[in-house]
Design a protein around this motif. Structure first.
Motif, PDB file in Angstrom:
ATOM      1  N   GLY A  96       0.729  -1.194   0.072  1.00  0.00           N
ATOM      2  CA  GLY A  96      -0.103   0.015  -0.038  1.00  0.00           C
ATOM      3  C   GLY A  96       0.897   1.185   0.093  1.00  0.00           C
ATOM      4  N   TYR A  97       2.094   1.251  -0.011  1.00  0.00           N
ATOM      5  CA  TYR A  97       3.055   2.400  -0.218  1.00  0.00           C
ATOM      6  C   TYR A  97       3.701   2.514  -1.295  1.00  0.00           C
ATOM      7  N   LYS A  98       3.704   3.619  -1.959  1.00  0.00           N
ATOM      8  CA  LYS A  98       4.381   3.857  -3.257  1.00  0.00           C
ATOM      9  C   LYS A  98       6.074   4.253  -3.039  1.00  0.00           C
ATOM     10  N   PHE A  99       6.706   3.530  -4.070  1.00  0.00           N
ATOM     11  CA  PHE A  99       8.126   3.826  -3.899  1.00  0.00           C
ATOM     12  C   PHE A  99       8.598   4.445  -5.328  1.00  0.00           C
ATOM     13  N   PHE A 100       9.716   5.359  -5.311  1.00  0.00           N
ATOM     14  CA  PHE A 100      10.332   5.399  -6.639  1.00  0.00           C
ATOM     15  C   PHE A 100      11.504   4.374  -6.924  1.00  0.00           C
ATOM     16  N   VAL A 101      11.559   3.945  -8.115  1.00  0.00           N
ATOM     17  CA  VAL A 101      12.612   2.729  -8.346  1.00  0.00           C
ATOM     18  C   VAL A 101      13.198   2.875  -9.669  1.00  0.00           C
ATOM     19  N   ASP A 102      14.119   2.631  -9.947  1.00  0.00           N
ATOM     20  CA  ASP A 102      14.993   2.454 -11.293  1.00  0.00           C
ATOM     21  C   ASP A 102      15.965   1.287 -11.223  1.00  0.00           C
ATOM     22  N   GLU A 103      16.515   1.293 -12.332  1.00  0.00           N
ATOM     23  CA  GLU A 103      17.421  -0.014 -12.618  1.00  0.00           C
ATOM     24  C   GLU A 103      18.674  -0.024 -11.551  1.00  0.00           C
ATOM     25  N   ALA A 154      19.954   3.121   7.726  1.00  0.00           N
ATOM     26  CA  ALA A 154      19.695   2.202   6.588  1.00  0.00           C
ATOM     27  C   ALA A 154      21.024   2.270   5.684  1.00  0.00           C
ATOM     28  N   ILE A 155      21.590   1.173   5.482  1.00  0.00           N
ATOM     29  CA  ILE A 155      22.970   1.010   4.885  1.00  0.00           C
ATOM     30  C   ILE A 155      22.764   0.241   3.696  1.00  0.00           C
ATOM     31  N   ASP A 156      23.721   0.542   2.706  1.00  0.00           N
ATOM     32  CA  ASP A 156      23.867  -0.445   1.470  1.00  0.00           C
ATOM     33  C   ASP A 156      25.383   0.128   0.936  1.00  0.00           C
ATOM     34  N   ILE A 157      25.956  -1.026   0.213  1.00  0.00           N
ATOM     35  CA  ILE A 157      27.096  -0.936  -0.428  1.00  0.00           C
ATOM     36  C   ILE A 157      27.289  -0.292  -1.568  1.00  0.00           C
ATOM     37  N   SER A 158      25.889  -0.040  -2.273  1.00  0.00           N
ATOM     38  CA  SER A 158      25.834   0.706  -3.287  1.00  0.00           C
ATOM     39  C   SER A 158      25.641   2.326  -3.505  1.00  0.00           C
ATOM     40  N   GLU A 159      26.386   3.103  -3.640  1.00  0.00           N
ATOM     41  CA  GLU A 159      26.055   4.659  -3.651  1.00  0.00           C
ATOM     42  C   GLU A 159      24.751   4.917  -4.557  1.00  0.00           C
ATOM     43  N   ASP A 160      24.691   4.047  -5.765  1.00  0.00           N
ATOM     44  CA  ASP A 160      23.573   4.437  -6.514  1.00  0.00           C
ATOM     45  C   ASP A 160      22.338   3.999  -5.804  1.00  0.00           C
ATOM     46  N   ALA A 161      22.492   2.696  -5.169  1.00  0.00           N
ATOM     47  CA  ALA A 161      21.008   2.813  -4.358  1.00  0.00           C
ATOM     48  C   ALA A 161      20.715   3.534  -3.331  1.00  0.00           C
ATOM     49  N   LEU A 162      21.800   4.068  -2.676  1.00  0.00           N
ATOM     50  CA  LEU A 162      21.563   5.132  -1.379  1.00  0.00           C
ATOM     51  C   LEU A 162      20.886   6.324  -2.273  1.00  0.00           C
ATOM     52  N   GLU A 163      21.331   6.658  -3.354  1.00  0.00           N
ATOM     53  CA  GLU A 163      20.778   7.846  -4.134  1.00  0.00           C
ATOM     54  C   GLU A 163      19.197   7.540  -4.389  1.00  0.00           C
ATOM     55  N   VAL A 164      18.908   6.596  -4.624  1.00  0.00           N
ATOM     56  CA  VAL A 164      17.306   6.138  -4.768  1.00  0.00           C
ATOM     57  C   VAL A 164      16.634   5.864  -3.428  1.00  0.00           C
ATOM     58  N   ALA A 165      17.281   5.539  -2.363  1.00  0.00           N
ATOM     59  CA  ALA A 165      16.725   5.338  -1.097  1.00  0.00           C
ATOM     60  C   ALA A 165      16.477   6.762  -0.333  1.00  0.00           C
ATOM     61  N   ASN A 166      17.520   7.779  -0.575  1.00  0.00           N
ATOM     62  CA  ASN A 166      17.383   9.054  -0.154  1.00  0.00           C
ATOM     63  C   ASN A 166      16.181   9.779  -0.734  1.00  0.00           C
ATOM     64  N   LYS A 167      16.093   9.634  -2.130  1.00  0.00           N
ATOM     65  CA  LYS A 167      15.142   9.943  -2.737  1.00  0.00           C
ATOM     66  C   LYS A 167      13.441   9.817  -2.050  1.00  0.00           C
ATOM     67  N   ASN A 168      13.316   8.353  -1.786  1.00  0.00           N
ATOM     68  CA  ASN A 168      12.156   7.747  -1.108  1.00  0.00           C
ATOM     69  C   ASN A 168      12.022   8.496   0.188  1.00  0.00           C
TER      70      ASN A 168
END
Length: 292
Positions: A96-103, A154-168
């Motif tokens: 029921g919650y919406k998230f921005f995602v990309d590749e 919230a942690i991740d090894i991928s800087e790209d992933a963290l950019e998406v996480a921060n957007k959400n």
């Protein structure tokens, strides 16, 4: 690109057309839907920026020519190139919650979402939460919604992933409650930091399974899926180090997907709690501090 089809006028028409295309081409469902109708509805409503519960209201709404053109383009890419809906629309829904995602991130679909939001097994007096392998940040955000007084790393090894996480995180205005860090699992955390709850949906797909995944999964980051020969590479590290970062009454919630047999071979000495609902059984485990 498919040219506009004059007979497609309203949402009802184009849902029927999409269902037919999906069935005829036998696309694979694995990113939130399990049938062609739901896949069609999600693709169309997300493209039109309409929420899922608005379908009945807008079923007979006439579409603009440019809207039909875009939807037909997405249907073709879904069928021909097997691109998941979320990567076409840049949008994904989880419980029921919406998230921005990309590749840059895998598409949210974790069973942990249900545990976090719907189960009462976790003490509500939680102050500190760690979300390992956060990806899009979806689980950290759901944890923040459930545990409103908790601080979340919230942690991740991928800087790209963290950019998406921060957007959400920004979209949900949870910047004060959730902090993101680049880290290879626990490596960049404060040594003395302890958590009431660790949650993790790690890469756990084993090598054999990776080699036969449908094309849809090839668009997701391999680093977020592959868990080594037996799927246990990261899970072993997560469990063996978790006790150092849990409070005395802390717990860890871990998703292991279809790797139950490999998990039991590696961790014969553990006696985790398994959730017994059919769709959760042997996929999600809970371990308390004194069980580690």
């Amino acid at each position: 690109m498919i040219r506009n089809i004059p007979e497609l006028i309203c949402i009802r028409d184009i849902i029927r057309y999409a269902v037919t295309q999906f069935n005829k081409n036998q696309i694979f469902f694995g990113h939130g839907n399990d049938n062609s109708f739901d896949e069609a509805v999600n693709l169309i409503l997300q493209t039109l920026k309409l929420e899922p519960d608005l379908l009945e209201i807008f079923l007979d709404a006439r579409l603009l020519e440019k809207e039909i053109s875009l939807i037909l383009d997405y249907i073709e890419k879904r069928v021909k190139d097997r691109i998941p809906i979320a990567y076409l629309t840049k949008e994904s829904w989880l419980n029921g919650y919406k998230f921005f995602v990309d590749e840059r991130v895998i598409i949210p679909r974790s069973y942990l979402a249900e545990i976090l939001l719907d189960k009462d097994i976790i003490d509500n007096n939680i102050e500190d939460i760690l979300d390992l392998c956060t990806g899009s940040g979806c689980l950290a955000i759901l944890a923040a919604i459930k545990f409103k007084n908790a601080n979340i790393d919230a942690i991740d090894i991928s800087e790209d992933a963290l950019e998406v996480a921060n957007k959400n995180i920004n979209l949900y205005r949870l910047n004060q409650q959730i902090k993101t860090y680049k880290s290879n699992l626990y490596s960049s955390l404060e040594k003395n930091k302890k958590y009431d709850l660790i949650i993790c949906n790690p890469p756990y797909v084993n090598m054999e399974s990776m080699n036969i995944l449908p094309k849809e999964y090839s668009y997701e980051p391999k680093i977020a899926l592959y868990g080594g020969i037996n799927g246990m590479d990261l899970i072993e590290k997560i469990i063996k180090q978790s006790k150092h970062y849990l409070k005395d009454n802390g717990i860890i919630l871990l998703e292991i997907g279809n790797e139950f047999n490999n998990f039991m071979k590696m961790f014969k000495y553990l006696k985790p709690h398994w959730f017994h609902e059919d769709h959760l059984y042997k996929k999600i485990l809970m371990l308390k501090y004194d069980q580690l």
